[in-house]
Design an enzyme around this catalytic site. Structure first.
Site, mmCIF file in Angstrom:
data_model
loop_
_atom_site.group_PDB
_atom_site.id
_atom_site.type_symbol
_atom_site.label_atom_id
_atom_site.label_comp_id
_atom_site.label_asym_id
_atom_site.label_seq_id
_atom_site.Cartn_x
_atom_site.Cartn_y
_atom_site.Cartn_z
ATOM 1 N N SER A 293 32.528 -6.389 -11.422
ATOM 2 C CA SER A 293 33.626 -5.788 -12.157
ATOM 3 C C SER A 293 34.511 -7.035 -12.334
ATOM 4 O O SER A 293 34.483 -7.961 -11.665
ATOM 5 C CB SER A 293 34.326 -4.945 -11.486
ATOM 6 O OG SER A 293 35.405 -4.448 -12.440
ATOM 7 N N TYR B 255 38.264 -1.718 -3.692
ATOM 8 C CA TYR B 255 37.204 -1.749 -4.925
ATOM 9 C C TYR B 255 37.048 -3.155 -5.281
ATOM 10 O O TYR B 255 36.234 -3.764 -5.305
ATOM 11 C CB TYR B 255 37.724 -0.878 -6.212
ATOM 12 C CG TYR B 255 36.734 -1.048 -7.410
ATOM 13 C CD1 TYR B 255 35.736 -0.230 -7.677
ATOM 14 C CD2 TYR B 255 37.110 -1.838 -8.260
ATOM 15 C CE1 TYR B 255 34.967 -0.197 -8.474
ATOM 16 C CE2 TYR B 255 36.210 -1.939 -9.451
ATOM 17 C CZ TYR B 255 35.123 -1.252 -9.562
ATOM 18 O OH TYR B 255 34.443 -1.291 -10.634
HETATM 19 N N1 LIG Z 1 33.264 2.019 -16.110
HETATM 20 C C1 LIG Z 1 33.898 1.057 -16.079
HETATM 21 O O1 LIG Z 1 34.894 0.849 -16.555
HETATM 22 C C2 LIG Z 1 33.575 0.012 -15.137
HETATM 23 C C3 LIG Z 1 34.059 -1.222 -15.033
HETATM 24 C C4 LIG Z 1 33.818 -2.216 -14.127
HETATM 25 C C5 LIG Z 1 32.608 -2.016 -13.292
HETATM 26 N N2 LIG Z 1 31.962 -0.786 -13.183
HETATM 27 C C6 LIG Z 1 30.845 -0.593 -12.437
HETATM 28 O O2 LIG Z 1 29.727 -0.159 -12.841
HETATM 29 C C7 LIG Z 1 29.142 0.373 -12.085
HETATM 30 C C8 LIG Z 1 28.683 2.183 -12.459
HETATM 31 O O3 LIG Z 1 29.866 2.695 -12.836
HETATM 32 P P1 LIG Z 1 29.964 3.890 -13.876
HETATM 33 O O4 LIG Z 1 31.028 3.650 -14.771
HETATM 34 O O5 LIG Z 1 28.588 4.149 -14.538
HETATM 35 O O6 LIG Z 1 30.482 4.961 -12.852
HETATM 36 P P2 LIG Z 1 30.103 6.600 -12.681
HETATM 37 O O7 LIG Z 1 30.955 7.134 -11.844
HETATM 38 O O8 LIG Z 1 30.185 7.166 -13.972
HETATM 39 O O9 LIG Z 1 28.686 6.537 -12.094
HETATM 40 C C9 LIG Z 1 28.463 6.033 -10.823
HETATM 41 C C10 LIG Z 1 27.222 6.719 -10.219
HETATM 42 O O10 LIG Z 1 27.132 6.373 -8.806
HETATM 43 C C11 LIG Z 1 26.670 7.383 -8.045
HETATM 44 N N3 LIG Z 1 27.348 7.142 -6.643
HETATM 45 C C12 LIG Z 1 28.587 7.171 -5.996
HETATM 46 N N4 LIG Z 1 28.513 6.988 -4.894
HETATM 47 C C13 LIG Z 1 27.199 6.964 -4.392
HETATM 48 C C14 LIG Z 1 26.608 6.773 -3.125
HETATM 49 N N5 LIG Z 1 27.273 6.845 -2.041
HETATM 50 N N6 LIG Z 1 25.176 6.484 -3.141
HETATM 51 C C15 LIG Z 1 24.429 6.883 -4.233
HETATM 52 N N7 LIG Z 1 25.269 6.959 -5.495
HETATM 53 C C16 LIG Z 1 26.525 7.082 -5.538
HETATM 54 C C17 LIG Z 1 27.365 8.401 -8.777
HETATM 55 O O11 LIG Z 1 27.015 9.817 -8.377
HETATM 56 C C18 LIG Z 1 27.374 8.284 -10.193
HETATM 57 O O12 LIG Z 1 26.199 8.810 -10.502
HETATM 58 C C19 LIG Z 1 29.621 0.651 -10.684
HETATM 59 O O13 LIG Z 1 29.484 -0.071 -9.764
HETATM 60 C C20 LIG Z 1 31.154 0.411 -11.288
HETATM 61 O O14 LIG Z 1 32.165 -0.024 -10.297
HETATM 62 C C21 LIG Z 1 32.536 0.332 -14.006
#
Ligand SMILES: NC(=O)c1ccc[n+]([C@@H]2O[C@H](COP(=O)([O-])OP(=O)(O)OC[C@H]3O[C@@H](n4cnc5c(N)ncnc54)[C@H](O)[C@@H]3O)[C@@H](O)[C@H]2O)c1
Length: 253
Positions: A144, A158
């Site tokens: 991130s 995080y």
């Molecule tokens: N959305 C953003 O703005 C953003 C920005 C930077 C980084 N990220 C990173 O991108 C990645 C995806 O995020 P997203 O935005 O799609 O989030 P999201 O919350 O929409 O999806 C995350 C998924 O991870 C799953 N998950 C959570 N805990 C879990 C566990 N213990 N075991 C297995 N699965 C688990 C959830 O059920 C969900 O399906 C993450 O690593 C997040 O940190 C997101």
């Protein structure tokens, strides 16, 4: 068909970027091992992949738990005979429980670290031997921009989990290079997914104004970058970080 004959294990596959990655990778010919703690939405992702003519299985799994990750990898190999791509995407951002260090609670810190950092470690521990058997492969770790910037409102567990993932990526890249395994990290900027469900219209407008390209990221923006890293087009790229943030990280005053 840039991933023809490849098998990709994708964590966090139930929603958001993980679901987008499953659909994108499957369209490019990959068979998908969809891993998530959320079984209902994970099964739905698999259904969506099959609806577009792809092959996928769902493995219910808490990535923080070594035993469950080992099981998911084994199920993936049983279904498709091999694994070529490990896509560490599962992650949690808890704005209501993850704060700056002076307000950090150990239990919350440990759980965030267990999912965001230990999860990728277990996936690599059990997945890399399969990549080696397959003759090489690609590891993609979703970090991130939070790991690169300080924010006035901090989620330090995080942030630190993502920072450590960068170090892990570099280590993986060097240790397993001799096996033809590449490891790279992606730093998404703000991406509209269920993780960011708290954003109201005003917040979305402010974020879009902050982004030099003038919009919030889409899950597909990240999946497309991952597709490149997973494919042979990136066959000489390892240990790298690609920021997919609409220009935030290079913005001056
Ligand atoms: N959305 C953003 O703005 C953003 C920005 C930077 C980084 N990220 C990173 O991108 C990645 C995806 O995020 P997203 O935005 O799609 O989030 P999201 O919350 O929409 O999806 C995350 C998924 O991870 C799953 N998950 C959570 N805990 C879990 C566990 N213990 N075991 C297995 N699965 C688990 C959830 O059920 C969900 O399906 C993450 O690593 C997040 O940190 C997101």
């Amino acid at each position: 068909m840039r991933l023809k004959n490849k098998v990709a294990l994708i964590t966090g596959a139930a929603l958001g970027q993980g679901r987008a990655a499953c659909l994108t990778f499957a369209r490019e010919g990959a068979k998908i091992v969809a891993v998530d703690i959320d079984a209902d939405n994970g099964e739905k992702t698999v259904e969506m992949v099959r609806d577009q003519g792809g092959e996928a299985i769902f493995c219910p799994c808490d990535v923080a738990l070594e035993r469950q990750v080992a099981q998911a990898v084994a199920e993936g190999v049983e279904a498709f005979n091999k694994i070529d791509i490990l896509y560490n995407n599962a992650g949690v951002l808890w704005r209501d429980r993850d704060f700056e260090v002076t307000r950090t609670v150990e239990e919350n810190w440990d759980r965030v670290m267990a999912i965001n950092l230990k999860g990728p470690v277990w996936v690599c521990k059990y997945g890399i031997p399969e990549l080696i058997k397959a003759g090489g492969g690609s590891i993609i770790n979703i970090a991130s921009i939070s790991a690169l910037l300080g924010f006035t409102t901090a989620q330090d567990a995080y942030t630190c989990s993502k920072g450590a993932l960068i170090s892990l990526t570099r280590s993986l890249a060097i240790v397993y290079a001799k096996h033809g395994i590449r490891a790279n990290a992606i730093h998404p900027g703000p991406v509209e997914t269920p993780m960011q469900k708290d954003w109201d219209d005003e917040t979305k407008r402010q974020i879009a104004d902050w982004v030099p390209l003038g919009r919030i990221g889409r899950a597909e923006d990240i999946a497309n970058c991952a597709l490149f890293l997973a494919s042979d087009d990136a066959s000489f790229i390892t240990g790298q970080e690609i920021t997919v943030d609409g220009g935030i990280m290079v913005k001056g005053a």
